[in-house]
Design an enzyme around this catalytic site. Structure first.
Site, PDB file in Angstrom:
ATOM      1  CG  HIS A 107      -2.815  -1.005  -7.199  1.00  0.00           C
ATOM      2  ND1 HIS A 107      -3.311  -0.284  -6.143  1.00  0.00           N
ATOM      3  CD2 HIS A 107      -2.768  -2.295  -6.767  1.00  0.00           C
ATOM      4  CE1 HIS A 107      -3.564  -1.092  -5.128  1.00  0.00           C
ATOM      5  NE2 HIS A 107      -3.227  -2.322  -5.487  1.00  0.00           N
TER       6      HIS A 107
ATOM      7  NE  ARG B  80      -4.253  -1.501   0.142  1.00  0.00           N
ATOM      8  CZ  ARG B  80      -4.398  -2.607  -0.592  1.00  0.00           C
ATOM      9  NH1 ARG B  80      -3.409  -2.993  -1.383  1.00  0.00           N
ATOM     10  NH2 ARG B  80      -5.512  -3.301  -0.533  1.00  0.00           N
TER      11      ARG B  80
END
Length: 310
Positions: free
Chosen positions: A273, A225
Site C-alpha cells: 500500500h 482498494r
C-alpha cells in the site's frame, strides 16, 4: 478557531508543527481516547475510531487525510449528519500514482517480469516484443488521480481507454461510462488499471465475470482498494492463463496475511500500500486553504457525496 486532530498511527507532532506554521490562527488539539475534547470548529482525521464520532457532532466540517473515504463512510448513520465530509484532492499523490502505474505498465509491456523470472533460472532467451497497438490500457475510474495516470501514459502511444460513472470526454482517450459501457470498456482492455473508490456498488466489482471479460492474457494493476477485487476469482483466472499477471498494492486485509495464496503466486507482484503515500505538508496546506475559504464563506472542492460514496 479550534481543530481536533486524529491520526490512527499516532504521529501527530509533525502535523501539529505544520498547522502551526500554515494556519497559525488555529489551535490544533490531538484527540485522545478517554479524554473529553473542548468544542472544536473543524476535525482533521485519518481512520478515526467510533469513539471519536461523538466529538464531531458540532464541527463545521470533517477533513479526511486521504482521497479515499471508505474508512469514514463505513460508520454509516453513526456519522454526524449534515456535516460536510471533505477528502484530499491531489496533495502530491497524483505524481506518485502515475509513477507506480507507469512502472507496472512498462514492466509488462517490455516483459521485464518474464525476463526477471528467466534470469532466476539462468535462462538467456530474448522474447518477442508486444505490439503497442495491441496493448490497450484501460483506467477504471477517471477522477483526479485517474486523469493524472492517463496524462502520464499519453506520451507513450498506447491505446488509452477510460471508464467513469458519468460520461466524460478526455482528449486522446476512448471514454466509456455507466453500467452499459462497462462491458465494452473491459472487452477492449489488455491492461486494466483500477482506480475506483470503494463503495457498496464497487465492492467485488472485479469478479470472475468482469475480469474474464478482459482481453486474453490481460494484466491487472490495482492501486485503489483491495475489496474491489474478488481475490479467489483473480487467482483462478491467473492460473488459467486468461490473466497473465497482476500488480497489487492494496488488499482486502492489510497487512496481507502470511498464509494468503497471493504470496505463493509468482505472477502476482505485491507492494504494501505504497503507490501514493500521503504527503503531510501538502495535505496540511490543502486543508488549511480550505478552512480559510470556509471561514470566508466561500465554497470548497472535494466535498464528499455521502450517497455516491466519494
Amino acid at each position: 478557531m479550534r481543530i481536533l486532530l486524529h491520526r490512527s498511527s499516532g504521529d501527530v507532532e509533525a502535523w501539529l508543527a505544520d498547522f502551526a506554521e500554515l494556519l497559525p490562527e488555529a489551535e490544533v488539539l490531538p484527540w485522545r481516547e478517554g479524554e473529553k475534547a473542548p468544542p472544536c470548529d473543524y476535525a482533521v482525521v485519518w481512520m478515526p475510531p467510533a469513539a471519536m464520532l461523538r466529538e464531531l457532532s458540532e464541527v463545521r466540517a470533517i477533513f479526511n487525510c486521504g482521497a479515499g473515504v471508505d474508512a469514514l463512510l463505513k460508520f454509516g448513520d453513526a456519522l454526524p449528519p449534515g456535516i460536510p465530509l471533505v477528502r484530499l484532492g491531489d496533495a502530491g499523490m497524483g505524481v506518485q500514482m502515475a509513477e507506480y502505474v507507469l512502472h507496472a505498465v512498462l514492466r509488462y509491456f517490455r516483459r521485464f517480469d518474464e525476463y526477471e523470472a528467466q534470469a532466476k533460472n539462468g535462462q538467456w532467451r530474448p522474447l518477442p516484443q508486444h505490439r503497442k497497438e495491441d496493448f490497450s490500457i484501460g483506467v477504471l475510474g477517471m477522477g483526479v488521480l485517474g486523469r493524472r495516470v492517463l496524462d502520464a501514459l499519453a506520451p507513450f502511444g498506447f491505446p488509452l481507454r477510460g471508464w467513469s460513472r458519468g460520461q466524460k470526454e478526455v482528449p486522446g482517450v476512448e471514454c466509456f461510462s455507466g453500467d452499459d459501457g462497462l462491458d465494452a470498456f473491459l472487452g477492449g482492455t489488455r491492461v486494466l488499471v483500477c482506480m475506483l473508490p470503494l463503495t457498496d456498488d464497487t465492492a467485488n466489482l472485479l469478479d470472475r465475470a468482469r475480469l474474464g471479460a478482459l482481453r486474453p492474457y490481460a494484466y491487472l494493476i490495482n492501486v485503489a482498494r483491495g475489496a474491489l477485487v474478488a481475490e479467489p476469482d483473480l487467482l483462478m483466472l491467473i492460473k488459467s492463463g486468461h490473466i497473465a499477471a497482476a500488480t497489487l498494492d492494496v488488499f482486502r486485509n492489510e497487512p496481507l496475511p502470511a498464509q494468503h495464496p497471493f504470496w505463493q503466486e509468482g505472477r502476482i507482484t505485491l507492494t504494501p500500500h505504497i503507490a501514493a503515500l500521503t504527503q503531510r505538508r501538502e495535505s496540511v496546506a490543502q486543508i488549511a486553504a480550505k478552512i480559510e475559504r470556509l471561514e470566508a464563506g466561500l465554497p470548497i472542492a472535494d466535498v464528499v457525496d455521502r450517497g455516491a460514496g466519494y
